[in-house]
Design a protein around this motif. Sequence first.
Motif, PDB file in Angstrom:
ATOM      1  N   ARG A 109       7.174  -8.745   6.883  1.00 17.83           N
ATOM      2  CA  ARG A 109       7.147  -7.273   6.955  1.00 17.83           C
ATOM      3  C   ARG A 109       8.291  -6.769   7.836  1.00 17.83           C
ATOM      4  N   LEU A 111       1.995 -13.025  -0.901  1.00 14.13           N
ATOM      5  CA  LEU A 111       1.847 -14.167   0.006  1.00 14.13           C
ATOM      6  C   LEU A 111       0.419 -14.664  -0.105  1.00 14.13           C
ATOM      7  N   ALA A 123      -1.136  -4.962  10.631  1.00 19.12           N
ATOM      8  CA  ALA A 123      -0.477  -6.235  10.936  1.00 19.12           C
ATOM      9  C   ALA A 123       0.118  -6.237  12.341  1.00 19.12           C
ATOM     10  N   GLU A 146       3.108 -13.105   7.346  1.00 18.98           N
ATOM     11  CA  GLU A 146       3.012 -11.727   6.877  1.00 18.98           C
ATOM     12  C   GLU A 146       3.742 -10.780   7.828  1.00 18.98           C
ATOM     13  N   THR A 190      -0.994 -17.375   7.108  1.00 16.72           N
ATOM     14  CA  THR A 190      -0.609 -16.118   6.453  1.00 16.72           C
ATOM     15  C   THR A 190      -0.333 -14.965   7.415  1.00 16.72           C
ATOM     16  N   LEU A 208       4.261  -5.666   0.593  1.00 15.45           N
ATOM     17  CA  LEU A 208       3.824  -7.058   0.705  1.00 15.45           C
ATOM     18  C   LEU A 208       2.308  -7.087   0.751  1.00 15.45           C
ATOM     19  N   SER A 215      -1.221  -9.883   0.807  1.00 13.98           N
ATOM     20  CA  SER A 215      -1.665 -11.269   0.964  1.00 13.98           C
ATOM     21  C   SER A 215      -2.928 -11.473   0.140  1.00 13.98           C
ATOM     22  N   GLN A 258       0.397  -2.448   6.798  1.00 14.58           N
ATOM     23  CA  GLN A 258       1.530  -2.802   7.654  1.00 14.58           C
ATOM     24  C   GLN A 258       1.228  -2.501   9.122  1.00 14.58           C
TER      25      GLN A 258
END
Length: 723
Positions: A259, A295, A157, A255, A251, A267, A269, A154
């Motif tokens: 989130r 995802l 990201a 994503e 993605t 989550l 991917s 996370q």
Amino acid sequence: MHIVRVALDLPLSTLFDYSLAADSEAVVGQRVLVPFGRKQLIGIIMEAVDSSELADERIKPVSRVLDDVEPLPAELLRLLRFCSDYYHYPLGMTVLSALPARLRSDEPVSRKVPQIYGLTETGLALDLATLPQRQKVQLRILNALQQGVMDIAQLRALSASAPAALRSLVEAGWVELAIQTAPAHRFATQHTLTDEQQTAVDAVTQNMGYGCFLLHGITGSGKTEVYVHLMHHALQQNKQVLLLVPEINLTPQLENYFRSRFPDAELISLHSGLGDGERTQNWLRAQNGQARIILGTRLSVFTPLPELGLILVDEEHDSSYKQQDGLRYSARDVAIFRAHQRGIPIVLGSATPALESYYNAQSGRYRLLRLNQRAVAQATLPSLRLINTNQVLMQEGLSPQLLTALEQRLQRGEQSLLFINRRGYAPVLMCTACGWLSTCPHCSGKLVLHLPDRRLRCHHCGLQQRVPSDCPSCGNPDLQPVGIGTQRVEAMLNERFPQSRILRVDRDSTRNKGSWSAMRQQIADDKIDILVGTQMLAKGHDFPKLTLVGVLNPDNALYSSDFRASEKLFAQLAQVAGRAGRAEKPGEVLIQTAFPDHPLFHALREHDYVSWAETLLAERRLAGFPPFCFQVMLRAEGPHADGVFTFLQQARKAGTALTHEVELYGVVPAALPRRANHTRAQLLIQADSRATLQPFLRAWRPLLEALPAPKLRWSLDIDPLEF
């Protein structure tokens, strides 16, 4: 002696019998290491039986039972058996292709526990306004952790440089490894649904059991927000959600968004851009139910999900969902079968649904849900203007009207996008004296000029050559690029607007890992004035400051031999046009075409997918094309043309002799007749129903396997998209 029947990654339509020691505790779905000839292969136990047709002395024992990963569930094995049967592909190769690469080896797999970070007491007491504002990534992390704990995925990201910033924050004593677990489910409500969105959400959530819904929403109508609320409903019921997207580059953006909306739901991917280790760990977290939102691109449709409660297929019309080699499956169609098998709802979303999906919705097989208004109240559909290229003097492929529109956007500080679905500088290099063209010696295609690195490249076989200084045929030094590609447009814009910030987005410029993520951040931060790109930019992206879209040279698809070409072109142009005016500022789309009176452009100008779809369906009904029939393509390729055509003629003769109610057309060259020194040809088979076609294929396939095919590769493509 226990007998197990094992699927192996071999081009043979059979399972293989092996013996198990009496004290072994192997079960169906478990990975095993078995001897095959002189090799040791990984296989999956598909059945446990009491006896075998083989003599006892011929049955080899299983070398090792691999128990480091839970067995594949029976439900997934049934799905894979269906795919093997429907797509007529060997069962072992079907089953093994669904596994991450790491699980197709006998290396032990250990499950990693994701590290969770949270703020220390000192970090909680920080006043972020007093910290140096240049430390943007650190501030972003601290701000995010104030909302709750986050794992490393996370945090990554938030920024590609998050791990380095995180180390600095840990050293400063503001962040620490957290041991507390996140709350069960927290939903960040950011938007009030429109009436149309609420109707769509209610229709799906009130559905009991299986239901296939086609969510037809114009670009910018808020399909993603519908997905979010459907996810929220599924997560509240402690279910897992599978969201399929057509391409990798969509993605990261989705994503990050999901989130932010579901900060406490795990989550993951799944796509080919991940390393083997990361992909395996994500797959394992999905398999044990830890990941709640999955995802992924097409292969993720085979992920084991014990608590699956909802499947979403975004941009369901996209041809990227169809695998074009190996197991030639359609992830959208497999997802529908999986939802039916599981008894759960599936939502297919698109602004331009595939004609097959739209027909199924019209006939009542799917339920049609419409979003006719843009979700942002002030946002309107872009105006669309056609520029007749027969009546204007073009400059490197750009009309005066388009250049003027670009200049206006630059003056107003707005972003523009020029769409041309051809990468490189020019499609071909030509000699002005003798007409020599830069053809590929190994393919039927041309070598594309890539000017920045002075190379000619074949986009089919990968051949590269230096640009010759003079004509290889007559020695003339005057070689000219013919046609335009993204690089040529970029060069022209740099010359015309030297002060503007121009970004080219195509497969060449995004080849390095992380490059597209960095580019997307530049666009979001308003550091780009003009985007030049291929279909990578056409779908799914939301650029609020983008108000102008220019489309260059879309005419090739209007008179293609592929009966789906106009359907694909309408979808592509509607998608790229939909990038404009998604926020408060109105958008404009300029399409340069030599055929401004074509019905496709009229429907596009009116934003009228429905009338265009009805027109195409009427044509397809008269012509007897899908969705009013079902097709299979037998493809063959080999080094010698005679062998390829002889094989296909023999295949046609064998099929005709079966006297099934199917139509076998003549053997014809493929659209690209020669690639990498191999001749390619094909044979089309058509039937009125799957119930007629599938028994024919089951009878025909053994005959194909018995035909002599030295040095040939052949394959059956069920429901083909490429012709």
